[in-house]
Structures are given as C-alpha cells and as structure tokens.
Write a protein that holds these residues in place. Structure first.
Motif, PDB file in Angstrom:
ATOM      1  N   GLU A  25      -4.960  -4.309  -0.242  1.00 14.34           N
ATOM      2  CA  GLU A  25      -4.091  -3.209  -0.633  1.00 14.34           C
ATOM      3  C   GLU A  25      -4.028  -3.079  -2.155  1.00 14.34           C
ATOM      4  N   LEU A  26      -3.872  -4.201  -2.837  1.00 12.99           N
ATOM      5  CA  LEU A  26      -3.791  -4.187  -4.300  1.00 12.99           C
ATOM      6  C   LEU A  26      -5.067  -3.633  -4.934  1.00 12.99           C
ATOM      7  N   ALA A  27      -6.192  -3.779  -4.233  1.00  8.68           N
ATOM      8  CA  ALA A  27      -7.470  -3.291  -4.758  1.00  8.68           C
ATOM      9  C   ALA A  27      -7.442  -1.784  -4.998  1.00  8.68           C
ATOM     10  N   GLN A  28      -6.509  -1.088  -4.370  1.00  6.30           N
ATOM     11  CA  GLN A  28      -6.437   0.366  -4.507  1.00  6.30           C
ATOM     12  C   GLN A  28      -5.517   0.821  -5.641  1.00  6.30           C
ATOM     13  N   ALA A  29      -4.857  -0.134  -6.293  1.00  8.27           N
ATOM     14  CA  ALA A  29      -3.967   0.207  -7.407  1.00  8.27           C
ATOM     15  C   ALA A  29      -4.766   0.462  -8.680  1.00  8.27           C
ATOM     16  N   ASP A  30      -4.161   1.172  -9.626  1.00 14.17           N
ATOM     17  CA  ASP A  30      -4.796   1.395 -10.928  1.00 14.17           C
ATOM     18  C   ASP A  30      -4.786   0.121 -11.765  1.00 14.17           C
ATOM     19  N   PHE A  31      -3.695  -0.627 -11.653  1.00 13.22           N
ATOM     20  CA  PHE A  31      -3.558  -1.910 -12.345  1.00 13.22           C
ATOM     21  C   PHE A  31      -2.871  -2.889 -11.408  1.00 13.22           C
ATOM     22  N   VAL A  32      -3.148  -4.170 -11.587  1.00 14.30           N
ATOM     23  CA  VAL A  32      -2.475  -5.218 -10.818  1.00 14.30           C
ATOM     24  C   VAL A  32      -1.858  -6.210 -11.800  1.00 14.30           C
ATOM     25  N   ILE A  33      -0.599  -6.569 -11.557  1.00 18.39           N
ATOM     26  CA  ILE A  33       0.083  -7.522 -12.422  1.00 18.39           C
ATOM     27  C   ILE A  33       0.552  -8.725 -11.609  1.00 18.39           C
ATOM     28  N   ASN A  34       0.675  -9.862 -12.274  1.00 18.73           N
ATOM     29  CA  ASN A  34       1.160 -11.084 -11.638  1.00 18.73           C
ATOM     30  C   ASN A  34       2.575 -11.425 -12.063  1.00 18.73           C
ATOM     31  N   ASP A  35       3.090 -10.683 -13.039  1.00 17.58           N
ATOM     32  CA  ASP A  35       4.450 -10.876 -13.541  1.00 17.58           C
ATOM     33  C   ASP A  35       4.905  -9.534 -14.102  1.00 17.58           C
TER      34      ASP A  35
ATOM     35  N   LEU B  43       0.815  -1.210   0.000  1.00  9.14           N
ATOM     36  CA  LEU B  43       0.000   0.000   0.000  1.00  9.14           C
ATOM     37  C   LEU B  43       0.853   1.266   0.000  1.00  9.14           C
ATOM     38  N   SER B  44       2.008   1.206   0.648  1.00  7.61           N
ATOM     39  CA  SER B  44       2.881   2.383   0.677  1.00  7.61           C
ATOM     40  C   SER B  44       3.301   2.785  -0.730  1.00  7.61           C
ATOM     41  N   ASP B  45       3.494   1.810  -1.610  1.00  8.58           N
ATOM     42  CA  ASP B  45       3.855   2.104  -2.997  1.00  8.58           C
ATOM     43  C   ASP B  45       2.666   2.700  -3.751  1.00  8.58           C
ATOM     44  N   ILE B  46       1.491   2.112  -3.537  1.00 10.89           N
ATOM     45  CA  ILE B  46       0.279   2.585  -4.209  1.00 10.89           C
ATOM     46  C   ILE B  46      -0.046   4.014  -3.766  1.00 10.89           C
ATOM     47  N   ASN B  47       0.042   4.258  -2.467  1.00  7.71           N
ATOM     48  CA  ASN B  47      -0.218   5.606  -1.955  1.00  7.71           C
ATOM     49  C   ASN B  47       0.820   6.604  -2.450  1.00  7.71           C
ATOM     50  N   ALA B  48       2.070   6.156  -2.538  1.00  9.21           N
ATOM     51  CA  ALA B  48       3.130   7.042  -3.017  1.00  9.21           C
ATOM     52  C   ALA B  48       2.856   7.497  -4.440  1.00  9.21           C
TER      53      ALA B  48
ATOM     54  N   LYS C 149      -0.243   7.622  -5.935  1.00  2.63           N
ATOM     55  CA  LYS C 149      -1.436   8.464  -5.962  1.00  2.63           C
ATOM     56  C   LYS C 149      -1.177   9.841  -5.336  1.00  2.63           C
ATOM     57  N   ASP C 150      -0.379   9.875  -4.285  1.00  3.57           N
ATOM     58  CA  ASP C 150      -0.059  11.150  -3.632  1.00  3.57           C
ATOM     59  C   ASP C 150       0.714  12.087  -4.553  1.00  3.57           C
ATOM     60  N   ASN C 151       1.370  11.489  -5.555  1.00  2.27           N
ATOM     61  CA  ASN C 151       2.203  12.288  -6.452  1.00  2.27           C
ATOM     62  C   ASN C 151       1.677  12.333  -7.887  1.00  2.27           C
ATOM     63  N   GLY C 152       0.437  11.918  -8.066  1.00  4.05           N
ATOM     64  CA  GLY C 152      -0.183  12.008  -9.376  1.00  4.05           C
ATOM     65  C   GLY C 152       0.381  11.056 -10.416  1.00  4.05           C
ATOM     66  N   LEU C 153       0.908   9.923  -9.968  1.00  5.91           N
ATOM     67  CA  LEU C 153       1.460   8.933 -10.880  1.00  5.91           C
ATOM     68  C   LEU C 153       0.561   7.701 -10.944  1.00  5.91           C
ATOM     69  N   LEU C 154       0.744   6.898 -11.963  1.00  2.98           N
ATOM     70  CA  LEU C 154       0.007   5.649 -12.114  1.00  2.98           C
ATOM     71  C   LEU C 154       0.495   4.654 -11.058  1.00  2.98           C
ATOM     72  N   ALA C 155      -0.436   3.955 -10.419  1.00  3.40           N
ATOM     73  CA  ALA C 155      -0.085   2.968  -9.389  1.00  3.40           C
ATOM     74  C   ALA C 155      -0.275   1.563  -9.940  1.00  3.40           C
ATOM     75  N   VAL C 156       0.829   0.813 -10.035  1.00  2.00           N
ATOM     76  CA  VAL C 156       0.785  -0.569 -10.505  1.00  2.00           C
ATOM     77  C   VAL C 156       1.135  -1.485  -9.340  1.00  2.00           C
ATOM     78  N   GLY C 157       0.186  -2.324  -8.947  1.00  2.00           N
ATOM     79  CA  GLY C 157       0.399  -3.239  -7.834  1.00  2.00           C
ATOM     80  C   GLY C 157       0.896  -4.583  -8.312  1.00  2.00           C
ATOM     81  N   CYS C 158       1.890  -5.130  -7.604  1.00  2.35           N
ATOM     82  CA  CYS C 158       2.458  -6.437  -7.955  1.00  2.35           C
ATOM     83  C   CYS C 158       1.898  -7.503  -7.017  1.00  2.35           C
ATOM     84  N   ASN C 159       1.204  -8.452  -7.581  1.00  2.00           N
ATOM     85  CA  ASN C 159       0.607  -9.524  -6.796  1.00  2.00           C
ATOM     86  C   ASN C 159       1.650 -10.625  -6.562  1.00  2.00           C
ATOM     87  N   PHE C 160       2.654 -10.262  -5.745  1.00  4.90           N
ATOM     88  CA  PHE C 160       3.765 -11.163  -5.479  1.00  4.90           C
ATOM     89  C   PHE C 160       3.703 -11.647  -4.026  1.00  4.90           C
ATOM     90  N   ASP C 161       4.812 -12.117  -3.501  1.00  2.97           N
ATOM     91  CA  ASP C 161       4.850 -12.821  -2.215  1.00  2.97           C
ATOM     92  C   ASP C 161       4.236 -12.085  -1.025  1.00  2.97           C
TER      93      ASP C 161
END
Length: 216
Positions: free
Chosen positions: A196-206, A171-176, A178-190
């Motif tokens: 938390e990933l639900a708040q990202a603009d996109f979620v990737i598995n690889d 979530l700290s990455d996603i918030n970082a 959004k707080d700075n007007g950038l695209l948030a890409v969440g990584c569905n990793f370990d």
C-alpha cells in the motif's frame, strides 16, 4: 509550499494498538458471556483490516451474527475504547506535537480525517488537547458513503483547499489524497502494509520527517 495537511488518526497520530487489544478483548469477552462467541479474540484478523469503518469491521469479524449483536458489540467496543483513552492507556506517536507546532509556525492549516467515530475521535482530541493545533476533526460518520476520499473532499470544499497533503498509514488515505489531487504521504507505522505504501508519493518512518518531505 503545502498550505494544508490532512492527517489520519488511527495508526498515524494515535497509537491505536495500545488500546486496541484491550478494548477488542473486552468486547469479545462480553460476547462470550452472552454465549455469542467461543475461542480467542480475533485480534490478528482485525489488524489486517485496521483502518476500515467500524461497520465493516463487524461484517468481517462477526459475519454470521445478527445485526443486533453487531450493533451491541460496536457500541460496547466504542465505550471501552473511549474509557481506555480517558484512562491514559493510549499514546500519540512520537513527534506529533512537535510537528503540529512546526506546521502551525509555518502557517499551515491542520485537519484530521478519520474512519473513526465522532465520540472516539473527540476523546483523543480532548485527552491530548489536539484542538490547540487542529482546525477541525472530521469523522467518517459525517458522510453517507463511508469513503475516505469523499471525507477528504468535504474538508477541501469547506476550507477551499487547493494545495495540500494527506498523511496516513493505509491505502484509503493514499487514495483519498490522489482522488482529490493532493500529495499522498504514507506513514510506515504499526498497521502499514508495504504494497500500500508503494503507492504513496512519499513514505516516512517518523512524523518529524514531514519537515523535509513537505518543505523541500
């Protein structure tokens, strides 16, 4: 088109779990020898808070210990992490180099913004030669607030970024982003958590999926 991509390190580029348990076990074994800990290493509790700055880790794992013990443990843990990296016990996630090469070919600037400490990050960057693609690696140590959003803002201001994305697993990455007007890409990793990933603009598995996410 996205021109700058800021990556998290732990749980995004680097498979921290491969050296995490080893290094944490080493740190808590030292505490046991010092009669400062009994019982198992709290690896599961650490996994729950993975991604926060190390000072906050020891506040959570050693709440009743003195600041001196926390600082000693912190230093030894960092030492063990670095040694395990240099010994090749860690690993990058699949397709890190492939996506870095792809982004570089598309004239994208690559940065790393991490809650990890400077020496730890340098060990990973050096071992895997990430400087071949990464413009600069930024550590949370470089700012006073220990806030990932402020760290990302530092990169934006230094390199005058106005079109970019933050790629990370927590979530700290996603918030970082959004707080700075950038695209948030969440990584569905370990270490990722679904809520938390639900708040990202996109979620990737690889990481290779960034080709389609960033360049539609």
């Amino acid at each position: 088109m996205v021109q700058s991509i800021i990556f998290d390190m732990d749980g995004t580029l680097f498979q921290t779990d491969k050296i995490l348990e080893l290094s944490l076990d080493d740190a808590f074994e030292k505490l046991r020898v010092m009669n400062q800990w009994s019982g198992a290493t709290p690896i599961e509790k650490y996994r729950e808070i993975m991604g926060v700055p190390l000072p906050k880790v020891w506040e959570a794992l050693l709440p009743d210990h003195s600041m001196e013990i926390k600082e000693q443990t912190d230093a030894y843990f960092l030492e063990r992490l670095i040694e395990n990296i240099k010994d090749g016990k860690g690993a990058l996630y699949p397709n890190v180099i492939e996506i870095f090469e792809y982004l570089t070919e598309r004239d994208c600037s690559i940065y790393i913004a991490s809650n990890g400490l400077t020496d730890y990050l340098a060990a990973i960057v050096d071992h895997y030669h990430l400087d071949d693609w990464v413009t600069e690696t930024f550590s949370i140590q470089q700012i006073d607030t220990l806030d990932k959003g402020d760290l990302v803002r530092t990169i934006i201001e230094k390199y005058k970024i106005n079109n970019g994305a933050v790629v990370g697993d927590r979530l700290s990455d996603i918030n970082a982003a959004k707080d700075n007007g950038l695209l948030a890409v969440g990584c569905n990793f370990d270490f990722a958590q679904e809520e938390e990933l639900a708040q990202a603009d996109f979620v990737i598995n690889d990481l290779i999926e960034l080709k389609t996410v960033l360049f539609r």
